[in-house]
Design a protein around this motif. Structure first.
Motif, PDB file in Angstrom:
ATOM      1  N   VAL A  79      68.255 -15.681 -10.591  1.00  0.00           N
ATOM      2  CA  VAL A  79      66.779 -15.256 -10.514  1.00  0.00           C
ATOM      3  C   VAL A  79      66.437 -14.004 -11.370  1.00  0.00           C
ATOM      4  O   VAL A  79      65.359 -14.142 -12.165  1.00  0.00           O
ATOM      5  CB  VAL A  79      66.377 -14.554  -8.864  1.00  0.00           C
ATOM      6  CG1 VAL A  79      67.068 -13.542  -8.461  1.00  0.00           C
ATOM      7  CG2 VAL A  79      64.957 -14.477  -8.668  1.00  0.00           C
ATOM      8  N   ASP A  80      67.373 -13.339 -11.973  1.00  0.00           N
ATOM      9  CA  ASP A  80      67.221 -12.371 -12.954  1.00  0.00           C
ATOM     10  C   ASP A  80      66.975 -13.197 -14.226  1.00  0.00           C
ATOM     11  O   ASP A  80      65.841 -12.726 -14.875  1.00  0.00           O
ATOM     12  CB  ASP A  80      68.392 -11.469 -13.273  1.00  0.00           C
ATOM     13  CG  ASP A  80      68.771 -10.653 -11.993  1.00  0.00           C
ATOM     14  OD1 ASP A  80      68.087 -10.634 -11.020  1.00  0.00           O
ATOM     15  OD2 ASP A  80      69.792  -9.662 -11.857  1.00  0.00           O
ATOM     16  N   PHE A  81      67.539 -14.005 -14.355  1.00  0.00           N
ATOM     17  CA  PHE A  81      67.599 -14.716 -15.808  1.00  0.00           C
ATOM     18  C   PHE A  81      66.231 -15.700 -15.625  1.00  0.00           C
ATOM     19  O   PHE A  81      65.502 -15.845 -16.766  1.00  0.00           O
ATOM     20  CB  PHE A  81      68.754 -15.607 -16.144  1.00  0.00           C
ATOM     21  CG  PHE A  81      69.773 -14.384 -16.356  1.00  0.00           C
ATOM     22  CD1 PHE A  81      69.882 -13.772 -17.526  1.00  0.00           C
ATOM     23  CD2 PHE A  81      70.638 -14.575 -15.440  1.00  0.00           C
ATOM     24  CE1 PHE A  81      70.840 -12.778 -17.520  1.00  0.00           C
ATOM     25  CE2 PHE A  81      71.865 -13.569 -15.602  1.00  0.00           C
ATOM     26  CZ  PHE A  81      71.940 -12.747 -16.746  1.00  0.00           C
ATOM     27  N   VAL A  82      65.850 -16.436 -14.793  1.00  0.00           N
ATOM     28  CA  VAL A  82      64.773 -16.888 -14.469  1.00  0.00           C
ATOM     29  C   VAL A  82      63.448 -16.138 -14.812  1.00  0.00           C
ATOM     30  O   VAL A  82      62.269 -16.525 -15.476  1.00  0.00           O
ATOM     31  CB  VAL A  82      64.577 -17.684 -13.031  1.00  0.00           C
ATOM     32  CG1 VAL A  82      63.022 -18.148 -12.785  1.00  0.00           C
ATOM     33  CG2 VAL A  82      65.571 -18.922 -12.940  1.00  0.00           C
ATOM     34  N   GLN A  89      60.779 -10.261  -6.652  1.00  0.00           N
ATOM     35  CA  GLN A  89      60.043  -8.793  -6.673  1.00  0.00           C
ATOM     36  C   GLN A  89      61.442  -8.073  -6.907  1.00  0.00           C
ATOM     37  O   GLN A  89      61.552  -7.161  -7.505  1.00  0.00           O
ATOM     38  CB  GLN A  89      59.567  -8.558  -5.412  1.00  0.00           C
ATOM     39  CG  GLN A  89      58.635  -7.423  -5.151  1.00  0.00           C
ATOM     40  CD  GLN A  89      58.054  -7.075  -3.940  1.00  0.00           C
ATOM     41  OE1 GLN A  89      58.268  -7.715  -3.012  1.00  0.00           O
ATOM     42  NE2 GLN A  89      56.820  -6.574  -4.028  1.00  0.00           N
ATOM     43  N   ALA A  90      62.373  -8.382  -6.154  1.00  0.00           N
ATOM     44  CA  ALA A  90      63.790  -7.451  -6.348  1.00  0.00           C
ATOM     45  C   ALA A  90      64.322  -7.547  -7.672  1.00  0.00           C
ATOM     46  O   ALA A  90      64.886  -6.585  -8.363  1.00  0.00           O
ATOM     47  CB  ALA A  90      64.710  -8.009  -5.177  1.00  0.00           C
ATOM     48  N   ALA A  91      64.083  -8.590  -8.259  1.00  0.00           N
ATOM     49  CA  ALA A  91      64.700  -8.994  -9.628  1.00  0.00           C
ATOM     50  C   ALA A  91      63.825  -8.214 -10.440  1.00  0.00           C
ATOM     51  O   ALA A  91      64.495  -7.380 -11.586  1.00  0.00           O
ATOM     52  CB  ALA A  91      64.705 -10.385 -10.079  1.00  0.00           C
ATOM     53  N   ILE A  92      62.564  -8.118 -10.319  1.00  0.00           N
ATOM     54  CA  ILE A  92      61.698  -7.291 -11.269  1.00  0.00           C
ATOM     55  C   ILE A  92      62.179  -5.760 -11.141  1.00  0.00           C
ATOM     56  O   ILE A  92      62.313  -5.081 -12.222  1.00  0.00           O
ATOM     57  CB  ILE A  92      60.360  -7.543 -10.771  1.00  0.00           C
ATOM     58  CG1 ILE A  92      59.890  -8.969 -11.637  1.00  0.00           C
ATOM     59  CG2 ILE A  92      59.436  -6.410 -11.532  1.00  0.00           C
ATOM     60  CD1 ILE A  92      58.426  -9.320 -10.972  1.00  0.00           C
ATOM     61  N   ALA A  93      62.223  -5.215 -10.126  1.00  0.00           N
ATOM     62  CA  ALA A  93      62.687  -4.004  -9.779  1.00  0.00           C
ATOM     63  C   ALA A  93      64.101  -3.705 -10.689  1.00  0.00           C
ATOM     64  O   ALA A  93      64.085  -2.525 -11.123  1.00  0.00           O
ATOM     65  CB  ALA A  93      62.737  -3.711  -8.365  1.00  0.00           C
ATOM     66  N   LYS A  94      65.005  -4.688 -10.493  1.00  0.00           N
ATOM     67  CA  LYS A  94      66.283  -4.281 -10.983  1.00  0.00           C
ATOM     68  C   LYS A  94      66.100  -4.313 -12.529  1.00  0.00           C
ATOM     69  O   LYS A  94      66.684  -3.322 -13.100  1.00  0.00           O
ATOM     70  CB  LYS A  94      67.248  -5.590 -10.404  1.00  0.00           C
ATOM     71  CG  LYS A  94      68.618  -5.487 -11.265  1.00  0.00           C
ATOM     72  CD  LYS A  94      69.532  -6.728 -10.671  1.00  0.00           C
ATOM     73  CE  LYS A  94      70.798  -6.457 -11.293  1.00  0.00           C
ATOM     74  NZ  LYS A  94      71.438  -7.839 -11.424  1.00  0.00           N
TER      75      LYS A  94
END
Length: 182
Positions: free
Chosen positions: A10-13, A48-53
Motif C-alpha cells: 500500500v505504501d508503494f501504491v 490513510q495509514a500509509a499516507i501518515a507513515k
C-alpha cells in the motif's frame, strides 16, 4: 536486487499514485476502486495509514487547497519518496502474494524514466516467477515421493490439483511477461 522490506504494498501504491500527480486521499481511494482493485485491495483506512507513515518518513508532503468550501489536503511526492518508489520498482518481487507484488509494479511501469528501467523490471519479474515456479516444482517432486494412506488420498488429490494450478499459473505468467515486458 532483492525485494525491499521497507513498507508494504500500500505504501508503494500510494507513492505511485502520487507520482502520477498530487492527489487527495479521496482521489487515491477512487483510483484504487477504479483499477488497482483488480489485483490489490486497499481500504480507505490502509491508504490513510500509509499516507501518515509516508509523511513521517519525509517521502510525501501536504499541499492544502479549497474545493466547494471544504478544505482538503492534497499530497505531493518528495525526492525521498521518488527514490523509494524507484528502488521498489527495480527490486525483485518476492514473498507472499507474488502476483500482487508483480502486478503492482506492472501497473506503474509507465512511470519508469526509460526503456532500460522497464527492461530491468521485466527481467526482475521473470526472475521472481521462475523462482516461484522452481519452488512449486520442487514441492511437486517431494509430493511425488510421498506414500499417502487410503483415507487421505482424496484430500491429497485436491491438494495436488491446487499445486498443479499454481504451476500452470506461473508457467502462463512467465509466457505473458516474456511477451509484455521483453
Amino acid at each position: 536486487m532483492r525485494e525491499s522490506n521497507r513498507g508494504g504494498i500500500v505504501d508503494f501504491v500510494v507513492l505511485g499514485l502520487i507520482m502520477l500527480g498530487a492527489q487527495t486521499i479521496y482521489d487515491m481511494n477512487a483510483a484504487v476502486k477504479a483499477g488497482i482493485s483488480l489485483f490489490y485491495s486497499a481500504s480507505y483506512g490502509s491508504i490513510q495509514a500509509a499516507i501518515a507513515k509516508l509523511l513521517r518518513e519525509g517521502k510525501i508532503e501536504i499541499a492544502d487547497y479549497e474545493t466547494e468550501g471544504r478544505r482538503r489536503k492534497r499530497y505531493g511526492i518528495l525526492p525521498a519518496g521518488r527514490e523509494a518508489f524507484y528502488e521498489w520498482m527495480m527490486s525483485i518481487p518476492s514473498g507472499t502474494k507474488l502476483e500482487v507484488q508483480i502486478l503492482s509494479r506492472v501497473y506503474f511501469a509507465g512511470l519508469l524514466p526509460d526503456d532500460d528501467g522497464r527492461k530491468h523490471l521485466g527481467e526482475n519479474i521473470r526472475t521472481a516467477i521462475n523462482n516461484g515456479l522452481e519452488e512449486l516444482l520442487a514441492l511437486e517432486k517431494t509430493l511425488d515421493s510421498m506414500d499417502v494412506s487410503g483415507e487421505l488420498q482424496e484430500v491429497f488429490r485436491y491438494q495436488r490439483a491446487t499445486l498443479r494450478y499454481g504451476i500452470e499459473s506461473h508457467t502462463m505468467a512467465r509466457s505473458f511477461f516474456e511477451r509484455e515486458l521483453p
